[in-house]
Design an enzyme around this catalytic site. Structure first.
Site, short mmCIF file in Angstrom:
data_model
loop_
_atom_site.label_atom_id
_atom_site.label_comp_id
_atom_site.label_asym_id
_atom_site.label_seq_id
_atom_site.Cartn_x
_atom_site.Cartn_y
_atom_site.Cartn_z
N HIS A 64 0.65 -0.97 0.25
CA HIS A 64 -0.07 -0.10 -0.06
C HIS A 64 0.82 1.24 -0.13
CE1 HIS A 64 -4.05 1.58 1.30
NE2 HIS A 64 -3.66 2.12 0.56
N ARG A 67 -7.06 -1.17 -10.20
CA ARG A 67 -6.88 -2.67 -9.40
C ARG A 67 -7.73 -2.36 -8.38
NH1 ARG A 67 -1.05 -1.52 -10.20
NH2 ARG A 67 0.21 -3.89 -10.74
N ARG A 69 -10.19 -4.49 -13.27
CA ARG A 69 -10.04 -5.56 -13.12
C ARG A 69 -11.15 -6.13 -11.90
NH1 ARG A 69 -3.67 -7.07 -11.86
NH2 ARG A 69 -4.44 -6.55 -9.85
N GLU A 112 -0.70 -13.13 -17.59
CA GLU A 112 0.21 -13.70 -16.28
C GLU A 112 0.72 -15.15 -15.45
OE1 GLU A 112 -1.63 -10.82 -13.18
OE2 GLU A 112 -3.57 -11.73 -13.14
N ASN A 142 4.10 -7.89 -14.62
CA ASN A 142 4.89 -8.88 -12.43
C ASN A 142 4.43 -9.92 -12.41
OD1 ASN A 142 4.95 -5.36 -12.74
ND2 ASN A 142 3.16 -5.77 -12.17
N ASP A 143 3.33 -10.78 -12.63
CA ASP A 143 3.27 -12.50 -12.61
C ASP A 143 3.97 -12.93 -13.80
OD1 ASP A 143 2.22 -12.14 -9.73
OD2 ASP A 143 0.21 -11.40 -10.50
N ARG A 187 8.11 -12.07 -6.73
CA ARG A 187 8.69 -10.39 -7.12
C ARG A 187 8.28 -10.09 -5.77
NH1 ARG A 187 2.34 -10.15 -9.11
NH2 ARG A 187 2.27 -7.48 -8.61
N CYS A 206 0.23 -4.37 -18.85
CA CYS A 206 -0.27 -3.62 -17.57
C CYS A 206 0.94 -3.78 -17.03
CB CYS A 206 -1.33 -3.62 -17.81
SG CYS A 206 -2.12 -5.35 -16.95
C1 PEP Z 1 1.06 -7.83 -13.16
O1 PEP Z 1 0.88 -9.46 -12.71
O2 PEP Z 1 1.70 -7.97 -13.95
C2 PEP Z 1 -0.25 -7.07 -13.29
C3 PEP Z 1 0.11 -6.02 -13.81
O3 PEP Z 1 -0.86 -7.30 -12.17
P1 PEP Z 1 -0.25 -7.12 -10.36
O4 PEP Z 1 0.68 -6.01 -10.67
O5 PEP Z 1 -1.95 -6.60 -9.44
O6 PEP Z 1 -0.51 -8.78 -9.94
MG MG Z 2 -0.77 -10.02 -11.52
#
Ligand code: PEP
Ligand code: MG
Length: 760
Positions: free
Chosen positions: A368, A475, A511, A609, A632-633, A643, A680
């Site tokens: 956060h 999000r 989302r 992802e 990211n995932d 991560r 994204c």
């Molecule tokens: C991701 O996984 O790249 C993504 C955009 O979602 P989050 O970072 O919220 O898991």
């Molecule tokens: Mg994600």
């Protein structure tokens, strides 16, 4: 030496003492004294490796001549110590002088010793020094003694590495650290912050209290006296309350408490510390720690337990002290908040013009506080494992939010370099402002719409100002995280409507709930061994259709007014999940139609992802209106690198050839069915990666408001055809570092060097 469990107990006691030590010198002397006793050696020493000239310096000893600390210096590979360093392995010799590498150091009186056991102190592959025990007689140390030293050295390594990184090592007599020093964490919010550390510590947590100079020792003494008196009264009334219910032997505990408070030793020690310069809470912490240590050293288990009582008293006294000193601290002009965890409210308490940066021991870019920091444009570094909050309070710091590093007490050269970078940043930002109203279009005429990622209403302002063409990822878990129960349909509708309205007629992609993994709702606890491979994202939504349908209804009803909603489904790993989710979306739509709401069926997309979704991207694309890659995932799952774990942060790289190939496959899969595909994840905001995404044929990008102008500059400067050629060449490379290097060169040639210098 006795077998375990005593060994384990000794180990954990030493580790505890070492971590409570005031500084590295004390930590090392505790280590050598305890180790010598534990393995019944005649001498125990620690040598640390000084980087610049490459020498091993005797830093602490119990048994050898203590005068020689800081004076005995051995060339990097000289003697047995050098051999331990070079081989990075333990060396266990019955008769050290008989070894060809043996070198006699007269000053230490080494000639008297035969038995030798040296173990390297290693932190993340780097040898920091050697822990060595010696015995006068010929003696080969037993296997369990070797493993005892190896285990201890591994634990000691963290403390030494921290001291090396934070300048503490320079306080050791005779040792100079000459490498650039920084603590490694994870990028939380981009930018460079230069300022002074302000420790944010949880209330009533004694060990987190930092040392600070006492501004008024008389006032601090009075505060201590008052706090002790208040606790004394508290204990008396507690004692009276339980007198009849507790057996006398248990009740005696209260008498013991009263004695400790009345006696002069605790209060007297704390007051002495205040007059020696520490502020009241710091003096209290140091006093309690010292008394606890004395109890911890006792062999009697009952007495050791008394250490816990002192800790308890310390906490109680601290609460009273804090209620007197609770007023917000005077923040320095450029404050860098450092803490174990920092809450949104603690961040908000600092006047914005004084807030230069944030560094947290825990958390990641999805915490956060990191999200807030990004929204406020404050550089942040998360997950800094080695951040010793109490010790750094008041120190000069640099927060490098691009690289995820914290530079502690930087020298003039490092400071100069970062000042230059910050100035360059500011120039870049003003230059980028000029692009605000220009379209994100390549010189060869390809439009790549740029969207923002958000999840906070506070983010809407900066997002709108960034010139984004819409929201590529909202999000929705963030408003869920900030409540103490699931928000209801009307409540959600109101939140979604604010975002949809702010951007209308531009598209806004909401989302559906993506909790689980590292994002836990306080009111919906999920405890799992492997949360990232567990119940998260769409899996939870499908298992709880009542929560899912409520959310969908709220989204559709908000959209009835604005008509710009796109719905995005997270963490999909099989087509059945997609089919079920689509069915539920249609059901929500039908319900609302039959209730007479003017809703429409919005475009629906799937996130890619997880690796299985990459291989099925074509099947996914056939079912939905668009795909959006969550790099990211995807990166964490493809590379098997958490991560949020700073220990493996160096292995987490979205430019890994496997990630690039996966992305290319997704684009191909989407385009078979003429579906647009967006990225994204954070990767979309990295100029180096963005040029490769352009080459892949990605149709749009979504990134934080702060990164958006940089990416626009890349798009406007780099023809798609050239990006495609670059991608082809880069895909022949096998190593992520080589890829980054190649793309940097291409960006430099295109006049975009400023972007990569500041950003990567
Ligand atoms: C991701 O996984 O790249 C993504 C955009 O979602 P989050 O970072 O919220 O898991
Ligand atoms: Mg994600």
């Amino acid at each position: 030496m006795p077998e375990s469990p005593p060994m384990l107990e000794i180990l954990s006691r030493i580790v505890q003492e070492v971590s409570a030590a005031a500084d590295l010198a004390q930590a090392l002397s505790i280590t050598v004294a305890r180790v010598r006793a534990a393995v019944a050696a005649d001498a125990c020493s620690v040598y640390l490796t000084e980087r610049g000239p490459g020498e091993n310096v005797l830093m602490a000893t119990e048994g050898l001549n203590p005068e020689m600390v800081g004076r005995v210096r051995l060339k990097l590979h000289e003697g047995l110590i050098g051999l331990v360093c070079a081989r990075a392995e333990p060396l266990n010799l019955e008769d050290a002088p008989a070894h060809p590498n043996y070198r006699f150091v007269a000053e230490t009186g080494e000639g008297l010793y035969h038995g030798f056991l040296g173990v390297p102190i290693i932190h993340y592959r780097k040898v920091l020094g050697v822990l060595v025990v010696r015995s006068r007689e010929r003696r080969k140390y037993a296997e369990h003694e070797v493993s005892f030293l190896v285990t201890l050295a591994a634990q000691l390594a963290g403390a030494i590495a921290h001291a090396e990184a934070s300048g503490g090592i320079e306080e050791l007599p005779g040792l100079r650290a000459s490498e650039p020093r920084f603590l490694t964490g994870l990028p939380g919010s981009p930018g460079v912050g230069i300022g002074t550390a302000v420790a944010i510590y949880p209330p009533a947590e004694l060990k987190a209290v930092p040392d600070r100079p006492s501004e008024d020792p008389q006032a601090d003494e009075a505060a201590l006296r008052d706090a002790f008196a208040a606790v004394r009264t508290e204990i008396q009334s507690l004692s009276a309350r339980v007198k009849d219910v507790l057996p006398p032997e248990e009740h005696a505990l209260f008498d013991a408490y009263a004695l400790m408070l009345d006696g002069d030793s605790l209060l007297g020690d704390a007051i002495a510390r205040v007059h020696a310069g520490n502020w009241a809470p710091g003096a209290l912490r140091a006093t309690i720690q010292e008394h606890v240590r004395r109890f911890d050293e006792m062999n009697d288990a009952y007495l050791r337990e008394r250490g816990e009582d002192i800790r308890d008293l310390g906490r109680r006294i601290l609460i009273h002290l804090q209620s007197r000193t609770a007023a917000s601290p005077d923040y320095p002009e450029q404050a860098i908040l450092i803490g174990e965890e920092i809450s949104a409210t603690q961040l908000a308490e600092v006047p914005r013009e004084r807030l230069a940066g944030v560094a947290c021991r825990r958390g990641s870019s999805t915490s956060h506080v990191a999200i807030l920091a990004r929204a406020m444009g404050v550089p942040a570094v998360m997950g800094v494992d080695d951040l010793r909050i109490g010790r750094l309070d008041g120190s000069p710091l640099i927060v490098d939010g691009y690289q995820g590093r914290v530079h502690v007490r930087p020298n003039a050269m490092v400071l100069e370099e970062f000042r230059r970078l910050a100035a360059q940043e500011a120039r870049l930002a003003s230059g980028l402002e000029a692009l605000h109203d220009l379209p994100a279009e390549t010189p060869d005429g390809v439009r790549i719409p740029l969207y923002v990622n958000t999840g906070l209403l506070a983010d809407i302002g900066p997002s709108l100002r960034s010139g984004a063409e819409g929201v590529g990822l909202y999000r929705t878990e963030l408003p869920f995280l900030m409540r103490d129960r699931f928000p209801g349909e009307d409540e959600q509708r109101a939140i979604y409507l604010q975002v949809l309205r702010a951007f209308a007629p531009r598209p806004v992609t909401l989302r559906t709930l993506d909790v689980g993994g590292d994002k836990a709702l306080p009111y919906f606890p999920v405890r799992e061994e492997n949360p990232f491979l567990g119940w998260r994202g769409i899996r939870i939504s499908l298992d709880h259709p009542e929560i899912f349908i409520t959310q969908l209804r709220a989204m559709l009803r908000a959209d009835a007014e604005t008509r710009n909603l796109h719905v995005l489904l997270p963490m999909v790993s099989r087509v059945a999940e997609l089919d079920e989710a689509l069915q539920l979306i249609r059901r929500a739509y039908q319900e609302l139609v039959s209730e007479g709401e003017p809703v429409r069926m919005p475009p629906v997309g799937a996130m890619i992802e997880v690796p299985s979704a990459v291989y099925q991207s074509e099947a996914f694309a056939r079912r939905v209106d668009f795909l959006s890659v969550g790099t990211n995932d995807l990166t964490q799952y493809l590379l098997a690198v958490d991560r949020n774990n700073s220990r493996v942060a160096a292995l987490y790289d979205a430019l890994h050839p496997a990630v690039l190939r996966a992305l290319r496959q997704v684009v191909e899969g989407a385009h078979v069915h003429d579906r647009p595909v967006s990225v994204c994840g954070e990767m979309a905001g990295d100029p180096t990666a963005a040029v490769l995404l352009l080459g892949m044929g990605i149709d749009s990008l979504s990134t934080s408001a702060a990164n958006l102008p940089r990416v626009k500059w890349v798009i406007r400067s780099f023809p798609r055809a050239r990006a495609r050629e670059l991608l082809e060449r880069v895909l022949e490379l096998e190593d992520p570092r080589a890829i980054r290097q190649r793309v940097h060169e291409a960006l430099e040639r295109a006049g975009l060097g400023g972007l990569v210098r500041a950003g990567n």
